[in-house]
Design a protein around this motif. Structure first.
Motif, mmCIF file in Angstrom:
data_model
loop_
_atom_site.group_PDB
_atom_site.id
_atom_site.type_symbol
_atom_site.label_atom_id
_atom_site.label_comp_id
_atom_site.label_asym_id
_atom_site.label_seq_id
_atom_site.Cartn_x
_atom_site.Cartn_y
_atom_site.Cartn_z
ATOM 1 N N ASP A 148 0.827 -1.212 0.000
ATOM 2 C CA ASP A 148 0.000 0.000 0.000
ATOM 3 C C ASP A 148 0.862 1.262 0.000
ATOM 4 O OD1 ASP A 148 1.047 -0.136 2.528
ATOM 5 O OD2 ASP A 148 -0.837 0.320 3.558
ATOM 6 N N ALA A 149 2.069 1.160 -0.548
ATOM 7 C CA ALA A 149 3.005 2.290 -0.534
ATOM 8 C C ALA A 149 2.412 3.527 -1.198
ATOM 9 C CB ALA A 149 4.311 1.892 -1.221
ATOM 10 N N LEU A 150 1.719 3.351 -2.315
ATOM 11 C CA LEU A 150 1.166 4.489 -3.030
ATOM 12 C C LEU A 150 -0.056 5.064 -2.310
ATOM 13 C CD1 LEU A 150 1.493 3.399 -6.782
ATOM 14 C CD2 LEU A 150 3.045 4.768 -5.385
ATOM 15 N N ILE A 151 -0.811 4.205 -1.651
ATOM 16 C CA ILE A 151 -1.955 4.699 -0.867
ATOM 17 C C ILE A 151 -1.458 5.600 0.252
ATOM 18 C CG2 ILE A 151 -3.874 4.023 0.638
ATOM 19 C CD1 ILE A 151 -4.074 1.419 -0.978
ATOM 20 N N GLN A 152 -0.385 5.164 0.926
ATOM 21 C CA GLN A 152 0.204 5.969 1.999
ATOM 22 C C GLN A 152 0.791 7.269 1.446
ATOM 23 O OE1 GLN A 152 -0.177 5.260 5.182
ATOM 24 N NE2 GLN A 152 -1.274 3.395 4.565
#
Length: 388
Positions: free
Chosen positions: A55-59
């Motif tokens: 979820d790197a891009l969500i964060q």
């Protein structure tokens, strides 16, 4: 908020040393409020395979992009939001996130906000189709078509995403003709260089099958002229490329040779097996069109026996083939059952291949030669006409 965003980037750089330079560059551009340069850098960063997992891009969106999202180009913001949405494992969560993005875009009251909103809606349509909610997907596509028709100077990425989801909707419904048209329009707005090799091969394969199986598709030239079709060359499905060539030139003998040589591969495609008779009928029609094409305009009265010989059909079956071609508006003409001939006055235009263009060139050269001969004849007769 700015301090929190910078703290997030610093923490991410410490946690992931391999991306530390990227996070530092993003922080620098953010602090200097260079929104255009920051947009370009983010575009490159989001494309990295290493940040696609988890979820790197969500964060990144929640703690960084959301701080300046409306200060950058709104269409680029929509692009980023769509990339982020694909990291949601739950489709409903992804849809909810994108609906929130649409609300934010609407709140900007920008003059061309319909463009990024449409781009985001097409991703919602994709999620709906993946969930099996085909009705919702269809509604969004119909709305999208109306929106596109009402806009001018639309960015190619918006057209591209619209036609892509259209093609996938028709693929699910096994509507080969509509899939073929939508997929070609998708390619018209998409650079081939931006597509991965596996993606190109899969799309070329699907397009080839659709071209063969589509009820109203009798023109393969546009597909054969597109670079994506060469993705099949050198693969285990190269036979499909050669089969398209055979259909495009109405080469019945080559088609039958390919069927024998690649029988195992053909039988592995249920759609081709189920439509074997339709395929034979289609190549016979294309053979007929090729017979007409290679004849000069003053030699369009063709004996049915000549067509029967090329298509390996009986004269009765040739009559049915002609009626089928006439009803499909592929040709126009009159069948003379007494003399067993057909006079063709028109044949549907097609995108020509290199071989067909060369044939046309030769015919034009012949015509130019006849015109020149006539000119010389007229010039030779002119003195006699004047003196008399």
């Amino acid at each position: 908020m700015a301090a929190a965003a910078l703290e997030f980037l610093k923490a991410q750089g410490a946690t992931r040393p391999e991306l530390a330079e990227w996070y530092a560059a993003l922080a620098d551009l953010y602090q200097r409020k260079l929104w255009h340069q920051l947009t370009l850098k983010l575009d490159q960063f989001l494309a990295l395979a290493v940040v696609q997992a988890g979820d790197a891009l969500i964060q990144l969106y929640n703690h960084f992009i959301s701080d300046f999202e409306t200060k950058i180009n709104l269409l680029k913001f929509a692009h980023f939001a769509v990339v982020v949405s694909r990291q949601y494992t739950d489709k409903d969560a992804g849809i909810n996130y994108l609906e929130g993005i649409i609300s934010k875009l609407q709140d900007t009251h920008e003059s061309r906000v319909e463009e990024p909103i449409l781009y985001v809606k097409m991703q919602i349509a994709t999620f709906s189709l993946e969930k099996g909610n085909q009705k919702h997907c269809k509604n969004l596509l119909e709305e999208g078509k109306c929106t596109l028709d009402s806009m001018v100077d639309v960015d190619p990425s918006v057209h591209s995403t619209y036609y892509w989801i259209c093609s996938q909707y028709h693929k699910v419904h096994q509507d080969y003709s509509e899939f073929y048209r939508s997929a070609l329009l998708y390619l018209a707005y998409t650079t081939v260089e931006s597509l991965s090799e596996p993606f190109k091969q899969n799309l070329a394969f699907d397009l080839s099958l659709a071209a063969l199986l589509g009820d109203s598709i009798y023109n393969f030239g546009e597909l054969l002229a597109h670079p994506i079709i060469h993705s099949l060359v050198g693969t285990t499905v190269e036979w499909l490329y050669h089969m398209l060539q055979a259909f495009n030139t109405g080469n019945l003998a080559l088609y039958q040779e390919l069927c024998k040589a690649h029988n195992t591969a053909l039988t592995a495609q249920p759609a081709l097996v189920q439509n074997e008779k339709k395929l034979l009928e289609k190549i016979n029609i294309l053979c007929l069109m090729e017979i007409i094409f290679i004849r000069s305009s003053d030699d369009r009265t063709i004996p049915l026996s000549a067509i029967a010989e090329r298509t390996r059909l009986s004269v009765e079956d040739v009559e049915y083939l002609l009626m089928k071609s006439l009803s499909a508006h592929l040709i126009e003409g009159i069948i003379d059952q007494v003399d067993e001939t057909v006079h063709v006055s028109w044949v549907q235009p097609r995108v020509l291949g290199i071989y067909q263009v060369k044939s046309l060139r030769d015919r034009l050269n012949t015509w130019a030669g006849k015109v020149h001969t006539t000119l010389l004849s007229v010039e030779a007769e002119t003195p006699d006409l004047i003196s008399s």
